[in-house]
Structure formats: C-alpha cells, structure tokens
Design a protein around this motif. Structure first.
Motif, PDB file in Angstrom:
ATOM      1  N   LEU A 104       1.371  -1.473  -0.243  1.00 38.85           N
ATOM      2  CA  LEU A 104      -0.159  -0.106   0.149  1.00 38.85           C
ATOM      3  C   LEU A 104       0.872   1.547  -0.195  1.00 38.85           C
ATOM      4  CD1 LEU A 104      -3.245   1.384  -0.264  1.00 38.85           C
ATOM      5  CD2 LEU A 104      -2.445   1.132   2.426  1.00 38.85           C
ATOM      6  N   SER A 105       2.090   1.775   0.477  1.00 43.37           N
ATOM      7  CA  SER A 105       2.788   2.205   0.884  1.00 43.37           C
ATOM      8  C   SER A 105       3.455   2.355  -0.702  1.00 43.37           C
ATOM      9  CB  SER A 105       3.548   1.919   2.020  1.00 43.37           C
ATOM     10  OG  SER A 105       5.302   3.034   1.488  1.00 43.37           O
ATOM     11  N   LEU A 111      -1.110   5.980  11.219  1.00 47.35           N
ATOM     12  CA  LEU A 111      -3.105   5.978  10.476  1.00 47.35           C
ATOM     13  C   LEU A 111      -3.784   4.301  11.135  1.00 47.35           C
ATOM     14  CD1 LEU A 111      -4.985   6.870   9.490  1.00 47.35           C
ATOM     15  CD2 LEU A 111      -4.124   6.112   7.732  1.00 47.35           C
ATOM     16  N   LYS A 112      -2.664   3.316  11.537  1.00 49.60           N
ATOM     17  CA  LYS A 112      -2.927   1.943  11.282  1.00 49.60           C
ATOM     18  C   LYS A 112      -3.604   1.951  12.769  1.00 49.60           C
ATOM     19  CE  LYS A 112      -0.591  -2.048  10.815  1.00 49.60           C
ATOM     20  NZ  LYS A 112      -0.806  -2.578  11.872  1.00 49.60           N
ATOM     21  N   ASN A 113      -3.016   1.729  13.964  1.00 51.02           N
ATOM     22  CA  ASN A 113      -2.740   1.837  15.232  1.00 51.02           C
ATOM     23  C   ASN A 113      -3.144   2.922  15.156  1.00 51.02           C
ATOM     24  OD1 ASN A 113      -1.345  -0.825  14.675  1.00 51.02           O
ATOM     25  ND2 ASN A 113       0.636   0.260  14.787  1.00 51.02           N
ATOM     26  N   ASP A 114      -4.555   3.800  14.353  1.00 49.12           N
ATOM     27  CA  ASP A 114      -5.339   4.594  15.990  1.00 49.12           C
ATOM     28  C   ASP A 114      -4.537   5.534  16.557  1.00 49.12           C
ATOM     29  OD1 ASP A 114      -7.146   3.421  14.513  1.00 49.12           O
ATOM     30  OD2 ASP A 114      -8.211   2.436  16.146  1.00 49.12           O
ATOM     31  N   ARG A 115      -2.716   6.032  15.890  1.00 47.97           N
ATOM     32  CA  ARG A 115      -2.385   6.646  16.676  1.00 47.97           C
ATOM     33  C   ARG A 115      -2.125   8.196  15.546  1.00 47.97           C
ATOM     34  NH1 ARG A 115       1.847   2.391  16.535  1.00 47.97           N
ATOM     35  NH2 ARG A 115       2.782   3.813  15.089  1.00 47.97           N
ATOM     36  N   VAL A 125       5.802   3.895   8.003  1.00 44.96           N
ATOM     37  CA  VAL A 125       6.107   4.686   9.051  1.00 44.96           C
ATOM     38  C   VAL A 125       4.503   4.891   9.377  1.00 44.96           C
ATOM     39  CG1 VAL A 125       7.193   5.982  10.987  1.00 44.96           C
ATOM     40  CG2 VAL A 125       8.347   4.440   9.650  1.00 44.96           C
ATOM     41  N   ASN A 126       3.878   6.463   8.658  1.00 46.82           N
ATOM     42  CA  ASN A 126       3.315   7.244   8.240  1.00 46.82           C
ATOM     43  C   ASN A 126       2.078   6.236   8.137  1.00 46.82           C
ATOM     44  OD1 ASN A 126       4.390   9.609   9.118  1.00 46.82           O
ATOM     45  ND2 ASN A 126       3.996  10.249   6.874  1.00 46.82           N
ATOM     46  N   LEU A 127       1.898   5.296   7.447  1.00 46.95           N
ATOM     47  CA  LEU A 127       0.553   4.483   6.739  1.00 46.95           C
ATOM     48  C   LEU A 127       0.418   3.199   8.804  1.00 46.95           C
ATOM     49  CD1 LEU A 127       0.652   3.367   3.260  1.00 46.95           C
ATOM     50  CD2 LEU A 127      -0.449   4.615   4.449  1.00 46.95           C
ATOM     51  N   SER A 128       1.641   3.069   9.312  1.00 45.86           N
ATOM     52  CA  SER A 128       1.529   2.263  10.532  1.00 45.86           C
ATOM     53  C   SER A 128       0.436   3.069  11.316  1.00 45.86           C
ATOM     54  CB  SER A 128       2.870   1.803  10.992  1.00 45.86           C
ATOM     55  OG  SER A 128       2.611   0.860  12.117  1.00 45.86           O
ATOM     56  N   LEU A 148      -5.889  10.245   2.290  1.00 50.67           N
ATOM     57  CA  LEU A 148      -7.064   9.941   2.584  1.00 50.67           C
ATOM     58  C   LEU A 148      -7.801   9.119   1.079  1.00 50.67           C
ATOM     59  CD1 LEU A 148      -8.972   8.709   4.453  1.00 50.67           C
ATOM     60  CD2 LEU A 148     -10.209  11.482   4.170  1.00 50.67           C
ATOM     61  N   GLN A 149      -7.282  10.213   0.253  1.00 54.93           N
ATOM     62  CA  GLN A 149      -8.056  10.337  -1.229  1.00 54.93           C
ATOM     63  C   GLN A 149      -7.486   9.350  -1.227  1.00 54.93           C
ATOM     64  OE1 GLN A 149      -8.225  13.260  -3.738  1.00 54.93           O
ATOM     65  NE2 GLN A 149      -8.750  11.523  -5.067  1.00 54.93           N
ATOM     66  N   ALA A 150      -6.106   8.497  -1.601  1.00 57.15           N
ATOM     67  CA  ALA A 150      -4.991   8.089  -2.138  1.00 57.15           C
ATOM     68  C   ALA A 150      -5.577   6.420  -1.940  1.00 57.15           C
ATOM     69  CB  ALA A 150      -3.490   8.322  -2.222  1.00 57.15           C
ATOM     70  N   VAL A 151      -5.300   6.368  -0.704  1.00 59.86           N
ATOM     71  CA  VAL A 151      -5.841   5.448   0.168  1.00 59.86           C
ATOM     72  C   VAL A 151      -7.021   4.556   0.054  1.00 59.86           C
ATOM     73  CG1 VAL A 151      -5.933   3.970   2.711  1.00 59.86           C
ATOM     74  CG2 VAL A 151      -4.363   5.196   2.321  1.00 59.86           C
ATOM     75  N   CYS A 152      -7.979   5.383  -0.244  1.00 62.32           N
ATOM     76  CA  CYS A 152      -9.263   4.940  -0.515  1.00 62.32           C
ATOM     77  C   CYS A 152      -9.370   4.662  -2.171  1.00 62.32           C
ATOM     78  CB  CYS A 152      -9.963   5.781  -0.270  1.00 62.32           C
ATOM     79  SG  CYS A 152     -10.699   6.082   1.335  1.00 62.32           S
ATOM     80  N   GLU A 153      -9.031   5.431  -2.464  1.00 56.89           N
ATOM     81  CA  GLU A 153      -8.447   4.875  -4.738  1.00 56.89           C
ATOM     82  C   GLU A 153      -7.576   3.192  -4.386  1.00 56.89           C
ATOM     83  OE1 GLU A 153      -6.633   7.639  -6.420  1.00 56.89           O
ATOM     84  OE2 GLU A 153      -8.475   8.910  -6.535  1.00 56.89           O
ATOM     85  N   ALA A 154      -6.577   2.874  -3.940  1.00 51.70           N
ATOM     86  CA  ALA A 154      -5.551   2.437  -3.939  1.00 51.70           C
ATOM     87  C   ALA A 154      -6.932   0.896  -2.779  1.00 51.70           C
ATOM     88  CB  ALA A 154      -5.094   1.641  -3.197  1.00 51.70           C
TER      89      ALA A 154
END
Length: 77
Positions: free
Chosen positions: A30-31, A44-48, A39-42, A57-63
């Motif tokens: 995904l990165s 986000l993933k860990n609610d921190r 690191v930045n996605l992690s 946000l748009q790029a993650v949702c598209e992917a």
C-alpha cells in the motif's frame, strides 16, 4: 476557533488492517502504491494519527477501492 478535542483515545478508528486483509495486500505494498511511508501508514493503522491529508486519504481509498466511511469509523461509547 480551536479544533475540538477528542473525548478520549480511539474515538475515530481506522479499519486499515481489515481492508488490507480483504484485499490481500500488505502495508508495504500500500505504501508503494500511495507514495506514503510505511511508518506513516502504520501510525494511521494503529489509531495514533492526529491528522491525515485529504490527498493521502483519497489515495488510500482509491488503492483499497473503498469509501472514506469504510476506512474511518467513529466509535461510540
């Protein structure tokens, strides 16, 4: 006007783990696709995460072929 302070930790939950599993995708892959560090996605993933750019946000949702509401959900007490 100052931003609202969350009521407590974990009020907004990121479902990134679940969506990655549903797409049989790793955080590393995904990165690579979205151009955001693991690191930045992690974070986000860990609610921190305290903030997220709309472009990220748009790029993650598209992917992950999802809507924002599928990625981020509000936890209610």
């Amino acid at each position: 006007m100052a931003p609202a302070e969350p009521d407590g930790p974990g009020d907004v939950h990121c479902r990134l783990d679940e969506l990655l599993a549903a797409h049989d995708m790793t955080l590393t892959r995904l990165s690579e696709i979205v151009g955001v560090s693991v690191v930045n996605l992690s974070v986000l993933k860990n609610d921190r995460a305290r903030a997220i750019r709309f472009s990220t946000l748009q790029a993650v949702c598209e992917a992950l072929d999802c809507e924002i509401g599928e990625l981020l959900v509000l936890r209610r007490a």
